[in-house]
Design a protein around this motif. Structure first.
Motif, PDB file in Angstrom:
ATOM      1  N   LEU A  92       0.838  -1.205   0.000  1.00  0.00           N
ATOM      2  CA  LEU A  92       0.000   0.000   0.000  1.00  0.00           C
ATOM      3  C   LEU A  92       0.870   1.252   0.000  1.00  0.00           C
ATOM      4  N   PRO A  93       0.346   2.351  -0.517  1.00  0.00           N
ATOM      5  CA  PRO A  93       1.084   3.616  -0.440  1.00  0.00           C
ATOM      6  C   PRO A  93       1.299   4.016   1.020  1.00  0.00           C
ATOM      7  N   GLU A  98      -6.766   4.757   7.558  1.00  0.00           N
ATOM      8  CA  GLU A  98      -8.198   4.691   7.810  1.00  0.00           C
ATOM      9  C   GLU A  98      -8.758   6.104   7.923  1.00  0.00           C
ATOM     10  N   GLY A  99      -9.946   6.298   7.383  1.00  0.00           N
ATOM     11  CA  GLY A  99     -10.599   7.597   7.447  1.00  0.00           C
ATOM     12  C   GLY A  99     -10.123   8.580   6.395  1.00  0.00           C
ATOM     13  N   LYS A 100      -9.222   8.174   5.524  1.00  0.00           N
ATOM     14  CA  LYS A 100      -8.672   9.060   4.488  1.00  0.00           C
ATOM     15  C   LYS A 100      -9.162   8.628   3.108  1.00  0.00           C
ATOM     16  N   GLY A 101      -9.007   9.519   2.143  1.00  0.00           N
ATOM     17  CA  GLY A 101      -9.453   9.256   0.781  1.00  0.00           C
ATOM     18  C   GLY A 101      -8.594   8.232   0.075  1.00  0.00           C
ATOM     19  N   VAL A 102      -9.246   7.446  -0.783  1.00  0.00           N
ATOM     20  CA  VAL A 102      -8.550   6.408  -1.535  1.00  0.00           C
ATOM     21  C   VAL A 102      -9.279   6.171  -2.854  1.00  0.00           C
ATOM     22  N   VAL A 103      -8.512   5.802  -3.881  1.00  0.00           N
ATOM     23  CA  VAL A 103      -9.073   5.351  -5.159  1.00  0.00           C
ATOM     24  C   VAL A 103      -8.418   4.014  -5.454  1.00  0.00           C
ATOM     25  N   ALA A 104      -9.236   3.011  -5.777  1.00  0.00           N
ATOM     26  CA  ALA A 104      -8.731   1.678  -6.087  1.00  0.00           C
ATOM     27  C   ALA A 104      -9.201   1.281  -7.475  1.00  0.00           C
ATOM     28  N   GLU A 118      -4.665  -1.983  -8.058  1.00  0.00           N
ATOM     29  CA  GLU A 118      -3.886  -0.778  -7.755  1.00  0.00           C
ATOM     30  C   GLU A 118      -4.657   0.050  -6.735  1.00  0.00           C
ATOM     31  N   VAL A 119      -3.927   0.596  -5.758  1.00  0.00           N
ATOM     32  CA  VAL A 119      -4.534   1.447  -4.743  1.00  0.00           C
ATOM     33  C   VAL A 119      -3.768   2.760  -4.711  1.00  0.00           C
ATOM     34  N   LEU A 120      -4.502   3.865  -4.811  1.00  0.00           N
ATOM     35  CA  LEU A 120      -3.909   5.194  -4.761  1.00  0.00           C
ATOM     36  C   LEU A 120      -4.441   5.913  -3.528  1.00  0.00           C
ATOM     37  N   ALA A 121      -3.548   6.526  -2.765  1.00  0.00           N
ATOM     38  CA  ALA A 121      -3.965   7.262  -1.575  1.00  0.00           C
ATOM     39  C   ALA A 121      -3.777   8.747  -1.832  1.00  0.00           C
ATOM     40  N   LYS A 122      -4.413   9.545  -0.997  1.00  0.00           N
ATOM     41  CA  LYS A 122      -4.290  10.994  -1.128  1.00  0.00           C
ATOM     42  C   LYS A 122      -2.841  11.403  -0.892  1.00  0.00           C
ATOM     43  N   HIS A 123      -2.446  12.555  -1.416  1.00  0.00           N
ATOM     44  CA  HIS A 123      -1.054  12.953  -1.266  1.00  0.00           C
ATOM     45  C   HIS A 123      -0.830  14.106  -0.306  1.00  0.00           C
ATOM     46  N   ASP A 124      -1.858  14.734   0.190  1.00  0.00           N
ATOM     47  CA  ASP A 124      -1.701  15.694   1.285  1.00  0.00           C
ATOM     48  C   ASP A 124      -2.995  15.768   2.064  1.00  0.00           C
ATOM     49  N   GLU A 125      -2.991  16.477   3.164  1.00  0.00           N
ATOM     50  CA  GLU A 125      -4.149  16.440   4.049  1.00  0.00           C
ATOM     51  C   GLU A 125      -5.391  17.113   3.498  1.00  0.00           C
ATOM     52  N   ASN A 126      -5.273  17.935   2.469  1.00  0.00           N
ATOM     53  CA  ASN A 126      -6.430  18.624   1.923  1.00  0.00           C
ATOM     54  C   ASN A 126      -6.954  17.993   0.642  1.00  0.00           C
TER      55      ASN A 126
END
Length: 166
Positions: A92-93, A98-104, A118-126
């Motif tokens: 995983l990135p 948990e509780g954060k944005g994700v695109v799979a 493939e799993v992509l996670a957000k890259h900053d808090e906003n």
């Protein structure tokens, strides 16, 4: 053959070649497109069958579980209206939480489990992927409309208060 006929034959051949190349490029692009579908739409049966697509939303708190091999992860993606179980085998990135944005990106396995490739996670808090942010916003709007409708129906049915007797 006259020069005029030769020129026409060359132009016709060039147009045919351009047409074949365009058809091959469009076919390659079409087979690699991954559409975005919200968890609510997936569970409603609106997901493409047999094709790869993307889901997005928030990783539900408390839903991440890891298998003993350390590479197989299961979690739940939610748009706050519907929850979709996801399984993923890989690393995983670092920003996946948990509780954060994700695109799979992946495919459905059966009717209720999404297998991600493939799993992509957000890259900053906003940041939340635009598709995921829209899906979460739409789910909040639908929930607010349902709540307002229930409250309006309750107000219409509620009896008038009895007059006070002294």
């Amino acid at each position: 053959m006259k020069i005029r006929h030769k020129k026409l034959a060359i132009i016709a051949g060039a147009l045919a070649l351009v047409g074949v190349i365009a058809a091959l490029v469009l076919n390659a692009l079409n087979s690699n497109i991954a559409l975005y579908v919200s968890p609510t739409d997936v569970l409603a049966g609106k997901a493409p069958q047999g094709k790869a697509f993307r889901i997005g939303g928030l990783v539900k708190t408390g839903s991440v579980t890891r298998a003993a091999d350390g590479l197989t992860i299961s979690f739940v993606v939610t748009d706050t209206e519907a929850d979709l179980p996801v399984s993923y085998r890989g690393i995983l990135p670092d920003l996946f939480k948990e509780g954060k944005g994700v695109v799979a990106q992946g495919r459905m396995e059966g009717t209720s489990r999404f297998v991600a490739s493939e799993v992509l996670a957000k890259h900053d808090e906003n940041y939340m992927p635009p598709e995921a942010a829209q899906a979460v916003g739409d789910a909040h709007n639908r929930a607010a409309q349902k709540k307002a409708a229930v409250e309006a129906a309750g107000a219409a049915v509620a009896p008038a208060p009895a007059p006070a007797q002294y």
